[in-house]
Design a protein around this motif. Structure first.
Motif, short mmCIF file in Angstrom:
data_model
loop_
_atom_site.label_atom_id
_atom_site.label_comp_id
_atom_site.label_asym_id
_atom_site.label_seq_id
_atom_site.Cartn_x
_atom_site.Cartn_y
_atom_site.Cartn_z
N ILE A 1 18.71 31.61 38.14
CA ILE A 1 19.05 30.90 39.38
C ILE A 1 17.83 30.82 40.29
O ILE A 1 17.17 31.83 40.55
CB ILE A 1 20.20 31.62 40.12
N TRP A 2 17.53 29.60 40.76
CA TRP A 2 16.50 29.38 41.77
C TRP A 2 17.18 28.84 43.02
O TRP A 2 17.96 27.88 42.95
CB TRP A 2 15.47 28.34 41.29
N THR A 3 16.91 29.41 44.19
CA THR A 3 17.49 28.93 45.44
C THR A 3 16.38 28.48 46.40
O THR A 3 15.20 28.69 46.13
CB THR A 3 18.35 30.01 46.14
N ASP A 4 16.80 27.88 47.52
CA ASP A 4 15.83 27.43 48.51
C ASP A 4 15.47 28.52 49.52
O ASP A 4 14.69 28.31 50.43
CB ASP A 4 16.33 26.19 49.25
N GLY A 5 16.08 29.70 49.38
CA GLY A 5 15.80 30.80 50.29
C GLY A 5 16.86 31.03 51.34
O GLY A 5 16.90 32.08 51.97
N SER A 6 17.74 30.05 51.57
CA SER A 6 18.81 30.25 52.54
C SER A 6 19.86 31.22 51.99
O SER A 6 20.61 31.83 52.74
CB SER A 6 19.47 28.91 52.91
N LEU A 7 19.89 31.34 50.67
CA LEU A 7 20.68 32.36 49.98
C LEU A 7 19.79 33.00 48.93
O LEU A 7 18.94 32.34 48.34
CB LEU A 7 21.90 31.74 49.28
N MET B 1 22.56 21.72 49.29
CA MET B 1 22.61 22.42 48.00
C MET B 1 21.56 23.54 48.02
O MET B 1 20.39 23.30 47.73
CB MET B 1 22.34 21.45 46.85
N PRO B 2 21.96 24.76 48.37
CA PRO B 2 20.99 25.86 48.45
C PRO B 2 20.46 26.30 47.09
O PRO B 2 19.40 26.90 47.01
CB PRO B 2 21.79 26.99 49.11
N VAL B 3 21.20 26.00 46.02
CA VAL B 3 20.72 26.34 44.67
C VAL B 3 19.97 25.12 44.12
O VAL B 3 20.54 24.05 43.97
CB VAL B 3 21.89 26.73 43.74
N ARG B 4 18.69 25.32 43.83
CA ARG B 4 17.85 24.21 43.38
C ARG B 4 17.92 23.99 41.87
O ARG B 4 17.78 22.87 41.39
CB ARG B 4 16.40 24.46 43.82
N ASN B 5 18.12 25.05 41.11
CA ASN B 5 18.16 24.89 39.67
C ASN B 5 18.90 26.08 39.05
O ASN B 5 18.87 27.19 39.57
CB ASN B 5 16.75 24.79 39.08
N VAL B 6 19.58 25.82 37.92
CA VAL B 6 20.29 26.86 37.18
C VAL B 6 20.10 26.61 35.69
O VAL B 6 20.26 25.48 35.21
CB VAL B 6 21.81 26.86 37.49
N ASN B 7 19.76 27.66 34.97
CA ASN B 7 19.71 27.61 33.51
C ASN B 7 20.63 28.68 32.95
O ASN B 7 20.73 29.77 33.52
CB ASN B 7 18.30 27.85 32.98
N HIS B 8 21.29 28.38 31.85
CA HIS B 8 22.05 29.44 31.17
C HIS B 8 21.74 29.40 29.68
O HIS B 8 21.54 28.34 29.10
CB HIS B 8 23.55 29.31 31.44
N SER B 9 21.64 30.58 29.10
CA SER B 9 21.36 30.70 27.67
C SER B 9 22.22 31.82 27.11
O SER B 9 22.76 32.64 27.84
CB SER B 9 19.87 30.98 27.43
N ILE B 10 22.34 31.81 25.77
CA ILE B 10 23.26 32.74 25.10
C ILE B 10 22.51 33.47 23.99
O ILE B 10 21.77 32.86 23.21
CB ILE B 10 24.46 31.97 24.52
#
Length: 334
Positions: free
Chosen positions: A200-206, A174-183
Motif C-alpha cells: 500500500i502506498w498513500t499520500d501521507g494523509s493516512l 483518494m488517499p491511497v495512491r497505489n495497491v498491489n497484492h500477490s499470493i
C-alpha cells in the motif's frame, strides 16, 4: 537471489506488517494462513476498497480578487494562475471534519510560496509542507482564499463553475495512491495454503496501516446487509402498508411499527446511504447517529440540541427519507 523469510501463523488467519517506509508512505502486509483461492478473493476486494472506499480531504476551490481569469498572468508572479491552481491540487491535507472549511494564503514577495504558507484551522494539517505553489518575483501581496472539503472518489471541475474570482480545482479524494497484492502458496496436495501480500502506498494523509483499517471497516459495512437471513425489501409496493412517521416525533411513531422485518432493516441502513450533505452527515456522526434506526429513535429535542444543526437540515432529512425509503412524513407537529 535471496528470499526474505517470514514467520506465518499456522492456525487461524492473522495479519502482520512486514515492511514500512515513512519517506514514501509505503507499507507491506501479510495475511495467513488462507485456504486455496481465499487470498485472491480477499486481495481483489481489499484493493478495490483501498482505492475507492476511503475518504480524503482536498482543496476544491481558490478565490482571489486579483485573478481576472484562470489562464491569466499577474505581474510579479512567475507562474500563471492555471499553474498555481495545479500546484494547489497537489497539496495533501489531513483532517477528519466532514463539512467544508476554509484556508488562506496571505504573503508578501519577493519569496517562494509553499504549502507551509497555507493557514488552516487547528483540526487540519498540511502533510507535504514543501509543495511549491508560486514564486513571487516582486514585492507584491498574494492573498488566496481556499475552500477545503472531505469526500470520496474524484471531482472534475466544469467550465460553468467559475464565479466571482473563485475557481474550482480538480479534486482527487483518494488517499491511497497505489495497491498491489500477490499470493504465495506453500504445502502439498490438499494441504496447500496461501499467504496474501498487500503493498500500500498513500499520500501521507493516512498511514498504510490506517488505510488498511479504514478500508476493512468500510468493506465490512458494505456487506452487513447480506448477513440477514431473509431478503429485505425497503421499497414497499403500493398495495402494502407504508410506514408513516410524523415530523419531529420519530420515537413515538417508531414504537407503532408493527413489522419486525422493517425494524431489522432500519438497523442495517447506515446514514452514509442517505447521501446527505457533508455538514448534516458530520452533525449526525458526532451525535453517535450511525444508522437509520439511530435516527428514527431521536426526538425533536434531540436533533435540535446537536451542534450546528438547523431546522432546514431536519426538513432535508425528512424529505430524503420519504423519497428513498417510502416513509411518508406528516407535515405537522404532534
Amino acid at each position: 537471489m535471496a528470499r526474505d523469510k517470514i514467520r506465518v501463523s499456522t492456525r487461524r488467519p492473522q495479519w502482520k506488517c512486514v515492511e514500512s517506509k515513512t519517506d514514501n508512505y509505503y507499507g507491506r502486509f501479510i495475511l495467513s494462513p488462507l485456504m486455496k483461492g481465499q487470498a485472491d478473493t480477499i486481495g481483489i476486494a481489499m484493493r478495490r476498497a483501498l482505492l475507492g472506499e476511503i475518504e480524503a480531504t482536498c482543496i476544491t476551490r481558490a478565490k482571489s480578487e486579483k485573478i481576472p481569469h484562470e489562464y491569466s498572468t499577474i505581474v510579479g508572479i512567475q507562474e500563471s494562475i492555471h499553474e498555481i491552481l495545479m500546484n494547489l491540487k497537489e497539496v495533501v491535507v489531513r483532517s477528519n471534519l466532514y463539512g467544508p472549511f476554509e484556508g488562506f494564503i496571505c504573503v508578501k514577495g519577493p519569496r517562494c510560496v509553499t504549502a507551509q504558507d497555507i493557514i488552516l484551522p487547528s483540526y487540519a494539517k498540511i502533510v507535504n509542507n514543501t509543495q511549491h505553489i508560486a514564486s513571487l518575483t516582486e514585492p507584491i501581496d498574494l492573498c488566496i482564499a481556499l475552500q477545503i472539503e472531505r469526500n470520496r472518489g474524484s471531482r472534475i471541475k466544469t467550465p460553468n463553475n467559475f464565479q466571482d474570482g473563485s475557481y474550482p480545482i480538480d479534486a482527487l479524494f483518494m488517499p491511497v495512491r497505489n495497491v498491489n497484492h500477490s499470493i504465495h502458496s506453500y504445502g502439498n496436495g490438499n494441504e496447500k495454503q496461501e499467504i496474501l501480500f498487500l503493498e500500500i502506498w498513500t499520500d501521507g494523509s493516512l498511514t498504510p496501516k490506517e488505510a488498511l483499517f479504514v478500508a476493512s471497516r468500510n468493506l465490512i459495512d458494505l456487506l452487513i446487509p447480506f448477513l440477514h437471513e431473509e431478503e429485505e425489501n425497503l421499497h414497499l409496493e403500493d398495495n402494502q402498508d407504508k410506514v408513516s412517521l410524523p415530523l419531529f416525533t420519530f420515537h413515538n411513531r417508531f414504537i407503532d411499527l408493527s413489522k419486525n422485518k422493517i425494524q431489522k432493516s432500519l438497523k442495517y441502513i447506515f446514514i452514509d446511504q442517505l447521501e446527505l450533505p457533508p455538514r448534516i452527515y458530520n452533525c449526525l456522526k458526532k451525535s453517535n447517529i450511525h444508522t437509520l434506526l439511530d435516527l428514527l429513535n431521536k426526538s425533536q429535542e434531540d436533533l435540535m440540541k446537536m451542534d450546528h444543526f438547523r431546522l432546514e437540515d431536519a426538513k432535508q432529512i425528512f424529505d430524503t427519507l420519504k423519497k428513498r425509503f417510502a416513509i411518508d412524513l406528516q407535515k405537522k407537529k404532534r
